[in-house]
Design an enzyme around this catalytic site. Sequence first.
Site, PDB file in Angstrom:
ATOM      1  N   HIS A 163       1.613   7.472  -9.198  1.00 15.17           N
ATOM      2  CA  HIS A 163       0.674   6.445  -9.691  1.00 15.17           C
ATOM      3  C   HIS A 163       0.044   6.836 -11.029  1.00 15.17           C
ATOM      4  CE1 HIS A 163       1.032   4.118  -6.083  1.00 15.17           C
ATOM      5  NE2 HIS A 163       0.557   5.069  -5.300  1.00 15.17           N
ATOM      6  N   ASP A 199       8.638   5.893  -2.017  1.00  8.58           N
ATOM      7  CA  ASP A 199       7.305   5.861  -1.415  1.00  8.58           C
ATOM      8  C   ASP A 199       6.985   4.410  -1.022  1.00  8.58           C
ATOM      9  OD1 ASP A 199       4.551   7.717  -1.557  1.00  8.58           O
ATOM     10  OD2 ASP A 199       4.133   5.567  -1.771  1.00  8.58           O
ATOM     11  N   HIS A 201       4.398   2.824  -1.642  1.00  7.70           N
ATOM     12  CA  HIS A 201       3.676   2.172  -2.734  1.00  7.70           C
ATOM     13  C   HIS A 201       4.482   2.222  -4.030  1.00  7.70           C
ATOM     14  CE1 HIS A 201       0.661   3.803   0.139  1.00  7.70           C
ATOM     15  NE2 HIS A 201       0.155   2.596   0.006  1.00  7.70           N
ATOM     16  N   ASP A 288       5.469   7.594   3.500  1.00 11.03           N
ATOM     17  CA  ASP A 288       4.506   6.661   4.078  1.00 11.03           C
ATOM     18  C   ASP A 288       5.180   5.340   4.472  1.00 11.03           C
ATOM     19  OD1 ASP A 288       4.815   6.334   1.350  1.00 11.03           O
ATOM     20  OD2 ASP A 288       2.672   6.362   0.887  1.00 11.03           O
TER      21      ASP A 288
HETATM   22 ZN   LIG Z   1       2.345   5.946  -1.084  1.00 14.34          ZN
END
Ligand SMILES: [Zn+2]
Length: 347
Positions: A163, A199, A201, A288
């Site tokens: 991120h 991931d 996200h 995740d």
């Molecule tokens: Zn994540």
Amino acid sequence: MLTFYNELHAQHRGRYEIFRGEMVPCFEKPERVDAVLAELGRRGLGKIVTPHGVPLMSLERIHTPRYLHFLRTAWSEWLALDPANAGKDAFPAVWPVRTLRDDIEPDNFCAKLGLYSMDSGTPLTAGTWTAAKTGADCAVNAAHALRLGQRGAFVLSRPPGHHAGADFFGGYCFLNNAALAAQHMLDDGAKRVAIIDIDYHHGNGTQSIFYGRDDVLFISIHADPRSEYPFYLGHADERGEGAGLGYNMNLPLPAGTSAKAWFAALETACIRLGSFAPDALVVSLGVDTFAGDPLSRFALQSADYLKVGERLAYLNLPTAFIFEGGYAVKELGTNVVNVLEGYETAL
Ligand SMILES: [Zn+2]
């Protein structure tokens, strides 16, 4: 498989984070890496190597000098505001959105925190720089090992990185380890490097870093940003710009997506990876996507992660796995090491 690891990751230990209106214990904590390290030891999956420190210049290939200076000095500035801050983590509370200016770095530390961040969910602590720098060392060392002929490398570090952009932190991330690994391989003579981010996200930082470039293909399989973090990037119509047009591929899936649909997206990604014909692959390895993850809503089971590693091995590329998210600590070791073992077994 060489694993790059440094115990200094534990220097970054947030006291709490702001989650849905409450102060809660951090999901991103040292025990995550401890769990993976213990499982690696149990299965004996190759050597664990302590990385050597890389010069700041290597980090400046991805991050702006201004942002790196901020990260290095942030804790002392936080203490300079008030010595009592030693007992608290630093959180941003104001951001230069849209009509506000972000070209001038303010003197006020709280304003700097906002300038260099994207959310309030990421505590900055006394040991954040040490841990993040150590993770970046691991990533660059792993990339170097691949260039020297190593087939697979694993970066077991935290805080995670995908991120983090060129000049901001957020989503528990400070330095973009995947981007640093990819850039190091290019600087060392690779012509093209692909990054696949699996991931839960979207890897908004990695995407933004390489968005205008055709020497790095970025593919991300993630939860639809309309409902899931990071919300403001990760849509299917983001395909790159300028020379980079066609070198960014987002495969957003609705929250609740089945493992079968997730593997179909992985297949789509692998076909594009094959046609790009990169010299090496970087995998942003978040688990995740696991059915039991407390922050996420995909449905992969532990055994599925063996298949993920197998599929990536069939690409037949030197591969650096970079540890990203995954918050079901009890199953974390099994899930991460399953990917690595699936990869090793299929080679
Ligand atoms: Zn994540």
